[in-house]
Every structure is written in structure tokens, then in C-alpha cells.
Design a protein around this motif. Structure first.
Motif, PDB file in Angstrom:
ATOM      1  N   ARG A  58       0.837  -1.215   0.000  1.00 28.96           N
ATOM      2  CA  ARG A  58       0.000   0.000   0.000  1.00 28.96           C
ATOM      3  C   ARG A  58       0.865   1.255   0.000  1.00 28.96           C
ATOM      4  O   ARG A  58       0.564   2.247  -0.672  1.00 28.96           O
ATOM      5  N   SER A  59       1.962   1.206   0.774  1.00 24.62           N
ATOM      6  CA  SER A  59       2.894   2.332   0.822  1.00 24.62           C
ATOM      7  C   SER A  59       3.506   2.574  -0.556  1.00 24.62           C
ATOM      8  O   SER A  59       3.658   3.721  -0.989  1.00 24.62           O
ATOM      9  N   TRP A  60       3.849   1.480  -1.251  1.00 19.98           N
ATOM     10  CA  TRP A  60       4.432   1.571  -2.597  1.00 19.98           C
ATOM     11  C   TRP A  60       3.416   2.123  -3.581  1.00 19.98           C
ATOM     12  O   TRP A  60       3.709   3.047  -4.344  1.00 19.98           O
ATOM     13  N   ASP A  61       2.193   1.594  -3.566  1.00 18.38           N
ATOM     14  CA  ASP A  61       1.162   2.020  -4.507  1.00 18.38           C
ATOM     15  C   ASP A  61       0.815   3.502  -4.350  1.00 18.38           C
ATOM     16  O   ASP A  61       0.612   4.214  -5.335  1.00 18.38           O
ATOM     17  N   ASN A  62       0.739   3.974  -3.110  1.00 14.85           N
ATOM     18  CA  ASN A  62       0.330   5.353  -2.836  1.00 14.85           C
ATOM     19  C   ASN A  62       1.502   6.297  -2.595  1.00 14.85           C
ATOM     20  O   ASN A  62       1.293   7.469  -2.285  1.00 14.85           O
ATOM     21  N   LYS A  63       2.738   5.778  -2.710  1.00 15.57           N
ATOM     22  CA  LYS A  63       3.964   6.577  -2.508  1.00 15.57           C
ATOM     23  C   LYS A  63       3.957   7.307  -1.159  1.00 15.57           C
ATOM     24  O   LYS A  63       4.342   8.474  -1.053  1.00 15.57           O
ATOM     25  N   LEU A  65       5.733   6.628   1.644  1.00 17.23           N
ATOM     26  CA  LEU A  65       7.073   6.899   2.172  1.00 17.23           C
ATOM     27  C   LEU A  65       7.728   8.081   1.466  1.00 17.23           C
ATOM     28  O   LEU A  65       8.493   8.816   2.083  1.00 17.23           O
ATOM     29  N   ASP A  66       7.432   8.276   0.187  1.00 18.37           N
ATOM     30  CA  ASP A  66       7.970   9.430  -0.543  1.00 18.37           C
ATOM     31  C   ASP A  66       7.545  10.729   0.146  1.00 18.37           C
ATOM     32  O   ASP A  66       8.351  11.637   0.339  1.00 18.37           O
ATOM     33  N   ARG A  67       6.262  10.791   0.515  1.00 19.01           N
ATOM     34  CA  ARG A  67       5.740  12.006   1.164  1.00 19.01           C
ATOM     35  C   ARG A  67       6.285  12.162   2.572  1.00 19.01           C
ATOM     36  O   ARG A  67       6.701  13.254   2.967  1.00 19.01           O
ATOM     37  N   VAL A  68       6.289  11.069   3.347  1.00 16.10           N
ATOM     38  CA  VAL A  68       6.706  11.149   4.743  1.00 16.10           C
ATOM     39  C   VAL A  68       8.183  11.521   4.859  1.00 16.10           C
ATOM     40  O   VAL A  68       8.565  12.350   5.685  1.00 16.10           O
ATOM     41  N   LEU A  69       9.027  10.908   4.029  1.00  9.85           N
ATOM     42  CA  LEU A  69      10.469  11.162   4.091  1.00  9.85           C
ATOM     43  C   LEU A  69      10.910  12.303   3.174  1.00  9.85           C
ATOM     44  O   LEU A  69      12.089  12.647   3.130  1.00  9.85           O
ATOM     45  N   GLU A  70       9.954  12.898   2.465  1.00 11.56           N
ATOM     46  CA  GLU A  70      10.197  14.052   1.592  1.00 11.56           C
ATOM     47  C   GLU A  70      11.324  13.800   0.601  1.00 11.56           C
ATOM     48  O   GLU A  70      12.238  14.609   0.445  1.00 11.56           O
ATOM     49  N   SER A  71      11.275  12.641  -0.068  1.00 13.72           N
ATOM     50  CA  SER A  71      12.248  12.341  -1.108  1.00 13.72           C
ATOM     51  C   SER A  71      11.643  11.334  -2.077  1.00 13.72           C
ATOM     52  O   SER A  71      10.632  10.704  -1.784  1.00 13.72           O
ATOM     53  N   LYS A  72      12.262  11.177  -3.231  1.00 13.50           N
ATOM     54  CA  LYS A  72      11.773  10.267  -4.260  1.00 13.50           C
ATOM     55  C   LYS A  72      12.426   8.908  -4.067  1.00 13.50           C
ATOM     56  O   LYS A  72      13.642   8.782  -4.139  1.00 13.50           O
ATOM     57  N   LEU A  73      11.609   7.881  -3.807  1.00 15.48           N
ATOM     58  CA  LEU A  73      12.121   6.523  -3.633  1.00 15.48           C
ATOM     59  C   LEU A  73      11.958   5.737  -4.930  1.00 15.48           C
ATOM     60  O   LEU A  73      10.963   5.892  -5.629  1.00 15.48           O
ATOM     61  N   THR A  74      12.929   4.884  -5.197  1.00 15.21           N
ATOM     62  CA  THR A  74      12.886   4.090  -6.431  1.00 15.21           C
ATOM     63  C   THR A  74      12.042   2.836  -6.231  1.00 15.21           C
ATOM     64  O   THR A  74      11.826   2.389  -5.101  1.00 15.21           O
ATOM     65  N   ASP A  75      11.602   2.267  -7.343  1.00 15.53           N
ATOM     66  CA  ASP A  75      10.869   1.009  -7.287  1.00 15.53           C
ATOM     67  C   ASP A  75      11.764  -0.109  -6.758  1.00 15.53           C
ATOM     68  O   ASP A  75      11.282  -1.029  -6.099  1.00 15.53           O
ATOM     69  N   GLU A  76      13.071  -0.029  -7.029  1.00 17.48           N
ATOM     70  CA  GLU A  76      14.009  -1.031  -6.515  1.00 17.48           C
ATOM     71  C   GLU A  76      14.034  -1.021  -4.990  1.00 17.48           C
ATOM     72  O   GLU A  76      14.098  -2.069  -4.357  1.00 17.48           O
ATOM     73  N   PHE A  77      13.994   0.197  -4.388  1.00 19.91           N
ATOM     74  CA  PHE A  77      13.982   0.283  -2.925  1.00 19.91           C
ATOM     75  C   PHE A  77      12.708  -0.336  -2.360  1.00 19.91           C
ATOM     76  O   PHE A  77      12.753  -1.095  -1.394  1.00 19.91           O
ATOM     77  N   TYR A  78      11.571  -0.008  -2.970  1.00 20.64           N
ATOM     78  CA  TYR A  78      10.305  -0.572  -2.497  1.00 20.64           C
ATOM     79  C   TYR A  78      10.305  -2.093  -2.628  1.00 20.64           C
ATOM     80  O   TYR A  78       9.807  -2.801  -1.756  1.00 20.64           O
ATOM     81  N   GLN A  79      10.880  -2.620  -3.723  1.00 15.74           N
ATOM     82  CA  GLN A  79      10.943  -4.067  -3.904  1.00 15.74           C
ATOM     83  C   GLN A  79      11.846  -4.695  -2.846  1.00 15.74           C
ATOM     84  O   GLN A  79      11.519  -5.737  -2.279  1.00 15.74           O
ATOM     85  N   GLU A  80      12.982  -4.052  -2.554  1.00 17.32           N
ATOM     86  CA  GLU A  80      13.889  -4.532  -1.511  1.00 17.32           C
ATOM     87  C   GLU A  80      13.177  -4.540  -0.155  1.00 17.32           C
ATOM     88  O   GLU A  80      13.289  -5.499   0.616  1.00 17.32           O
ATOM     89  N   LEU A  81      12.433  -3.492   0.123  1.00 14.27           N
ATOM     90  CA  LEU A  81      11.685  -3.395   1.377  1.00 14.27           C
ATOM     91  C   LEU A  81      10.623  -4.488   1.463  1.00 14.27           C
ATOM     92  O   LEU A  81      10.484  -5.143   2.499  1.00 14.27           O
ATOM     93  N   LEU A  82       9.910  -4.710   0.379  1.00 10.61           N
ATOM     94  CA  LEU A  82       8.882  -5.754   0.347  1.00 10.61           C
ATOM     95  C   LEU A  82       9.506  -7.134   0.562  1.00 10.61           C
ATOM     96  O   LEU A  82       8.983  -7.942   1.345  1.00 10.61           O
ATOM     97  N   ASP A  83      10.642  -7.395  -0.085  1.00 14.34           N
ATOM     98  CA  ASP A  83      11.344  -8.677   0.096  1.00 14.34           C
ATOM     99  C   ASP A  83      11.805  -8.841   1.543  1.00 14.34           C
ATOM    100  O   ASP A  83      11.684  -9.912   2.130  1.00 14.34           O
ATOM    101  N   TYR A  84      12.340  -7.758   2.125  1.00 14.32           N
ATOM    102  CA  TYR A  84      12.827  -7.808   3.502  1.00 14.32           C
ATOM    103  C   TYR A  84      11.680  -8.112   4.476  1.00 14.32           C
ATOM    104  O   TYR A  84      11.800  -8.968   5.344  1.00 14.32           O
TER     105      TYR A  84
END
Length: 99
Positions: A58-63, A65-84
Motif C-alpha cells: 500500500r505504501s508503494w502504490d500510494n507513494k 514513504l515518498d511524502r513522509v520522508l520528503e524524497s523520491k524513492l525508487t521502485d528497486e527500494f520498495y521491492q527490496e523493502l517488500l522482500d525484507y
């Protein structure tokens, strides 16, 4: 003996309060680098997520973490987070909540 206080944190996606040990911390350093913080002790701006794959998705779909951390996150980071998170949840189911 007095019972120990359990530190609680709020998930930025679901807004649920949960014990800190049941959450994963994502941190943005002063240099702007985003990383997963399994220890919960890295310096920088932190955001907590529940240790649930659907919350991360849900965080990935609605971005969120991008808003909360005020930066642009890559899809690779979200995939790494999901795997973790998926891996950690499987470990907890196998070995219990002590690990």
C-alpha cells in the motif's frame, strides 16, 4: 518487580500504534540517503511501517514513504523493502517472536 514499558510507534500507512519491535524503520540520512534500519538506531529522519507485506505494498502504490520522508524513492527500494518484510515475517512465523 515493576513491568517494563514497551515502546510504541505509529505506522505511517495504517496509523496503528504497535510495539517498536513489530515495526520496521525506514530512515533518511542528512545526505538524503534512504535505507532500511533493522536496528532502529541509525541517525536521521525515521518512519515506521508495520511488518506486513500488504502494508508495504500500500505504501508503494500510494507513494506514502515518498511524502513522509520528503524524497523520491525508487521502485528497486520498495521491492527490496517488500522482500525484507516478507522474509522477516516468514522468520517470525517459523521461529516465533523472539528472533
Amino acid at each position: 518487580m515493576k513491568p517494563r514499558k514497551i515502546p510504541m510507534r505509529k505506522c505511517v500507512v495504517s496509523n496503528e500504534m504497535k510495539p517498536k519491535k513489530e515495526m520496521i524503520r525506514i530512515v533518511r540520512s542528512k545526505e538524503g540517503e534512504i535505507s532500511i534500519d533493522p536496528t532502529g538506531k541509525l541517525a536521521g529522519r525515521g518512519a515506521y511501517l508495520s511488518m506486513e507485506p500488504d502494508v508495504v505494498q500500500r505504501s508503494w502504490d500510494n507513494k506514502i514513504l515518498d511524502r513522509v520522508l520528503e524524497s523520491k524513492l525508487t521502485d528497486e527500494f520498495y521491492q527490496e523493502l517488500l522482500d525484507y518484510v516478507t522474509h522477516q515475517k516468514a522468520r517470525r512465523e517459523l521461529f516465533g517472536h523472539d528472533k
